[in-house]
Design an enzyme around this catalytic site. Sequence first.
Site, PDB file in Angstrom:
ATOM      1  N   GLU A 290       0.816  -1.217   0.000  1.00 41.68           N
ATOM      2  CA  GLU A 290       0.000   0.000   0.000  1.00 41.68           C
ATOM      3  C   GLU A 290       0.843   1.258   0.000  1.00 41.68           C
ATOM      4  O   GLU A 290       0.861   1.992   0.992  1.00 41.68           O
ATOM      5  CB  GLU A 290      -0.874   0.030   1.250  1.00 41.68           C
ATOM      6  CG  GLU A 290      -1.671  -1.210   1.474  1.00 41.68           C
ATOM      7  CD  GLU A 290      -2.333  -1.238   2.840  1.00 41.68           C
ATOM      8  OE1 GLU A 290      -3.443  -1.767   2.929  1.00 41.68           O
ATOM      9  OE2 GLU A 290      -1.731  -0.729   3.806  1.00 41.68           O
ATOM     10  N   CYS A 359      -1.709  32.809  12.994  1.00 39.59           N
ATOM     11  CA  CYS A 359      -1.457  33.506  14.243  1.00 39.59           C
ATOM     12  C   CYS A 359      -0.911  32.523  15.282  1.00 39.59           C
ATOM     13  O   CYS A 359      -1.583  32.202  16.265  1.00 39.59           O
ATOM     14  CB  CYS A 359      -2.746  34.150  14.715  1.00 39.59           C
ATOM     15  SG  CYS A 359      -2.434  35.565  15.728  1.00 39.59           S
ATOM     16  N   GLU A 360       0.294  32.032  15.014  1.00 37.13           N
ATOM     17  CA  GLU A 360       0.976  31.054  15.869  1.00 37.13           C
ATOM     18  C   GLU A 360       2.465  31.258  15.644  1.00 37.13           C
ATOM     19  O   GLU A 360       2.912  31.205  14.498  1.00 37.13           O
ATOM     20  CB  GLU A 360       0.690  29.613  15.390  1.00 37.13           C
ATOM     21  CG  GLU A 360      -0.697  29.113  15.503  1.00 37.13           C
ATOM     22  CD  GLU A 360      -1.011  28.528  16.861  1.00 37.13           C
ATOM     23  OE1 GLU A 360      -0.070  28.202  17.608  1.00 37.13           O
ATOM     24  OE2 GLU A 360      -2.207  28.431  17.172  1.00 37.13           O
TER      25      GLU A 360
HETATM   26  C1  LIG Z   1      -0.320   5.472   5.931  1.00 35.43           C
HETATM   27  C2  LIG Z   1      -0.543   4.092   5.532  1.00 35.43           C
HETATM   28  C3  LIG Z   1      -0.070   3.626   4.299  1.00 35.43           C
HETATM   29  C4  LIG Z   1       0.768   4.470   3.378  1.00 35.43           C
HETATM   30  O1  LIG Z   1       2.014   4.755   3.913  1.00 35.43           O
HETATM   31  P1  LIG Z   1       3.090   5.548   3.032  1.00 35.43           P
HETATM   32  O2  LIG Z   1       4.200   5.775   3.985  1.00 35.43           O
HETATM   33  O3  LIG Z   1       2.456   6.812   2.594  1.00 35.43           O
HETATM   34  O4  LIG Z   1       3.474   4.675   1.904  1.00 35.43           O
HETATM   35  C5  LIG Z   1      -0.382   2.344   3.930  1.00 35.43           C
HETATM   36  N1  LIG Z   1      -1.129   1.543   4.721  1.00 35.43           N
HETATM   37  C6  LIG Z   1      -1.599   1.953   5.903  1.00 35.43           C
HETATM   38  C7  LIG Z   1      -2.426   1.033   6.703  1.00 35.43           C
HETATM   39  C8  LIG Z   1      -1.325   3.225   6.358  1.00 35.43           C
HETATM   40  O5  LIG Z   1      -1.780   3.612   7.553  1.00 35.43           O
END
Ligand SMILES: *Cc1c(COP(=O)(O)O)cnc(C)c1O
Length: 430
Positions: A290, A359-360
């Site tokens: 992913e 504003c920080e």
């Molecule tokens: C954030 C996340 C990703 C993506 O991570 P990257 O570092 O952007 O590649 C994939 N799977 C899950 C479950 C996540 O929480």
Amino acid sequence: MLSDNIRREPGGSLYFADHSISALAKRYGTPLYLMDENRIRENCRMYLRSFAENFGDNALPLYASKAASFKQIYRIMAQEGMGVDAVSPGEIHTAVAAGFPPERIFYHGDGKTEADIRFALDRGVGTFVVDNETELLRLEHEAARRGIRQKILLRVTPGIDPHSYEAVNTGTVDVKFGRPIETGQALAFCRLALNCGSLELRGLHCHVGSQVFDEDVFERTIDIMVGFMALLKRDLGYETKELNVGGGYGVRYLESDRDIDIPARIRIVAERLRLRCAEAGLPLPFFLMEPGRSIVADAGMTVYTVVSVKKIPGYKQYVTVDGGMGDNPRYCLYHAAYTVLHAGRTGEETMFDLVGRCCESGDILQPGIPLPGDTAPGELVAVCTTGAYNYAMASNYNRFGRPPVIMLTPEGSYCAVRRETISDVSALDF
Ligand SMILES: *Cc1c(COP(=O)(O)O)cnc(C)c1O
């Protein structure tokens, strides 16, 4: 240059994806998010190609759409043949409204409410990545009521610290996501899932971290996950059909960051998976990853106009721009590093803090960056590698509208998300 889609003309003008930054700023105004559409597609194809080479049809890369979520990105993902991850009804709705096939959506999250679950089932989301027992039983109940059999993966935590080379295998047993393997809770979770008649347990999911550079994080993950798959086979007679090892490959924000050869890494991960499955006498599962950041980060750039410059003799110098933590909270959140470039010219450089107009005092985009010492109001600066977790994390703090997202192609440019107006910002108020 940090990335090969950024270049500077001999006269000093900055170009991104072969487009002049000053021309884009003139046309669309600032602050401005730019996205290099070809780079997004190339990054997808890099994953698709190396998945095909190493796994044939037995794998699919999913774009983790929390990194940048808007309709056009889901259209690109659909066209490229990617799957996607979504973590909320808003992301699911955006994907489906853009025509993304719901059966290729994987639905994540540790806090899915009953309403969220019903929403996702109504939309025909392909796979739920179930985080915990409460969600599992809610989903079972809802699927049974509908007379369907819903595909699920279970999120488990392998206990890997992705940011230390020394394997500290308890490093992330204590995160909020999923159920840990080490404590036996993951096994109990799987046993419970197998007793849910309206759920089809397809396999396992884990995600060990983000901005990962360490060489062998995914190999160690595979070792632990295949070990757990063997345990499931032995203790529950269950054979894992899908294995999703999450996202996380790092990208370069600074010249000094390493460049990861992702196809080479995937080849090694595939070999390790084949080896460990063979040793355990298990069939090769359908393999999923992913990537989020590594698909969109280097496709993005943010352009600002300098509003004011402050020089405190003997102390420091500030450049204030017409954006800030509202469009990029990542330095404020976790001191994320960025490369900042003057978009119009070069010149003898001194150090500035690039700050926003919220504003920080903490509204810092990036401290200690070199810019021409005579940088002046009205000039343009660009922050590089902002394609991931910038637009996605943007807020309306101080009631500033969010910048538009402008897509760049070899043929031209087009607006994927329009600029928020002042009336947008107050549109929900009674
Ligand atoms: C954030 C996340 C990703 C993506 O991570 P990257 O570092 O952007 O590649 C994939 N799977 C899950 C479950 C996540 O929480």
